[in-house]
Design a protein around this motif. Structure first.
Motif, short mmCIF file in Angstrom:
data_model
loop_
_atom_site.label_atom_id
_atom_site.label_comp_id
_atom_site.label_asym_id
_atom_site.label_seq_id
_atom_site.Cartn_x
_atom_site.Cartn_y
_atom_site.Cartn_z
N SER A 175 0.82 -1.20 0.00
CA SER A 175 0.00 0.00 0.00
C SER A 175 0.85 1.25 0.00
O SER A 175 2.05 1.22 0.27
CB SER A 175 -0.90 0.02 1.24
N ALA A 176 0.18 2.36 -0.30
CA ALA A 176 0.74 3.69 -0.11
C ALA A 176 -0.20 4.46 0.79
O ALA A 176 -1.42 4.25 0.75
CB ALA A 176 0.92 4.41 -1.44
N GLN B 232 5.34 -2.57 -11.09
CA GLN B 232 3.88 -2.47 -11.05
C GLN B 232 3.43 -1.57 -9.91
O GLN B 232 2.52 -0.73 -10.07
CB GLN B 232 3.26 -3.86 -10.89
N GLU B 233 4.05 -1.74 -8.76
CA GLU B 233 3.67 -0.93 -7.60
C GLU B 233 3.96 0.55 -7.84
O GLU B 233 3.13 1.42 -7.55
CB GLU B 233 4.42 -1.43 -6.36
N ILE B 234 5.15 0.84 -8.36
CA ILE B 234 5.52 2.25 -8.54
C ILE B 234 4.68 2.90 -9.63
O ILE B 234 4.42 4.11 -9.60
CB ILE B 234 7.03 2.39 -8.82
N ALA B 235 4.22 2.12 -10.61
CA ALA B 235 3.37 2.69 -11.65
C ALA B 235 2.07 3.23 -11.06
O ALA B 235 1.62 4.34 -11.43
CB ALA B 235 3.06 1.63 -12.71
N THR B 236 1.45 2.49 -10.15
CA THR B 236 0.24 2.97 -9.50
C THR B 236 0.52 4.22 -8.69
O THR B 236 -0.23 5.21 -8.73
CB THR B 236 -0.35 1.88 -8.57
N LEU B 237 1.63 4.21 -7.95
CA LEU B 237 1.97 5.36 -7.12
C LEU B 237 2.27 6.59 -7.96
O LEU B 237 1.85 7.71 -7.62
CB LEU B 237 3.18 5.00 -6.25
N LEU B 238 2.98 6.41 -9.06
CA LEU B 238 3.30 7.56 -9.92
C LEU B 238 2.06 8.12 -10.59
O LEU B 238 1.97 9.34 -10.83
CB LEU B 238 4.34 7.15 -10.97
N ARG B 239 1.09 7.28 -10.92
CA ARG B 239 -0.16 7.79 -11.47
C ARG B 239 -0.86 8.70 -10.46
O ARG B 239 -1.32 9.80 -10.81
CB ARG B 239 -1.09 6.65 -11.88
#
Length: 242
Positions: A110-111, A142-149
């Motif tokens: 999670s973030a 995959q995780e960082i892609a969600t966070l960067l969005r």
């Protein structure tokens, strides 16, 4: 701003160390703290609400983001702030295929996104996360892609944004390249003090895996890695300026 993986409130030898963590926070002078590996009423850490304890010991406002149900409680990330927490939410970072976690669950990492009310500045968006520790970058990407969005949407909406945490990847990795390519400023690269940027392990650091990234209209005054044995990581302290 302090970025600190607190190893579930224990030092490298496994001894309880929340009081030492609180001392590090107080002595650092940080106004905002991004914590990873935080327990909330988990059996292994004595059913203690670690965020509540740190709030009490520091006088800060705390927000907890659960990533995993574990031993009767929650395990995840937290943000402590000298200033009021105006809003908070936990964002899941799903991956395919889903990874098995401790206890057999398949909950994603999670973030934690909080909005802080900062005197003479206004609202500040802070994103804290703890990415997957596997050797390969595939899950982290995959995780960082969600966070960067998410971070990009906040930035495009005009928010002041800080993004950081234990990203479990070294500066030359594809994960870190993608963060930089998305236009985020690595605090250490911008204003690191001294030659020791390494944060893990605490006794003789070999890797830089803990980061703070700055969005537009924010700049780095100074970044340094502090020496401490309260966890298996060393904390990263950054002075952020407008």
């Amino acid at each position: 701003m302090l970025v600190y993986n607190i190893h579930a409130g224990a030092d490298r030898a496994g001894a309880p160390a929340l009081d030492r963590v609180a001392r590090v926070i107080r002595e650092s002078g940080a106004d905002v703290v991004l914590l990873q590996e935080v327990d909330s009423v988990v059996l292994r850490s004595g059913r203690v609400d670690q965020v509540a304890v740190l709030d009490s010991l520091t006088g800060f406002h705390g927000a907890f983001g659960r990533s995993l149900e574990y031993q009767g409680g929650g395990y995840g990330i937290a943000i402590l702030s000298r200033w009021p927490v105006l809003a908070r939410r936990t964002i899941r970072l799903p991956v395919e295929p889903p990874q098995e976690r401790a206890g057999g669950s398949r909950e994603p990492r999670s973030a934690l996104h909080v909005t802080l009310g900062v005197p003479m500045v206004g609202e500040l968006a802070v994103l804290n996360t703890h990415l997957d520790p596997a050797r390969a970058d595939s899950t982290r990407l995959q995780e960082i892609a969600t966070l960067l969005r998410l971070a990009g949407e906040l930035r495009e909406g005009g928010a002041l944004v800080l993004l950081g945490g234990d990203l479990n990847s070294t500066p030359e990795s594809e994960t870190q390249r993608r963060v930089r390519d998305a236009g985020w400023l690595d605090a250490w690269t911008s204003c690191g003090v001294g030659t020791d940027s390494l944060t893990w392990p605490d006794s003789a650091p070999r890797k830089r895996i803990d980061y703070l990234y700055l969005g537009p209209r924010l700049r780095c005054g100074e970044a340094r890695v502090l020496t401490s044995d309260a966890s298996d990581h060393r904390p990263l302290l950054v002075t952020v300026q407008r």
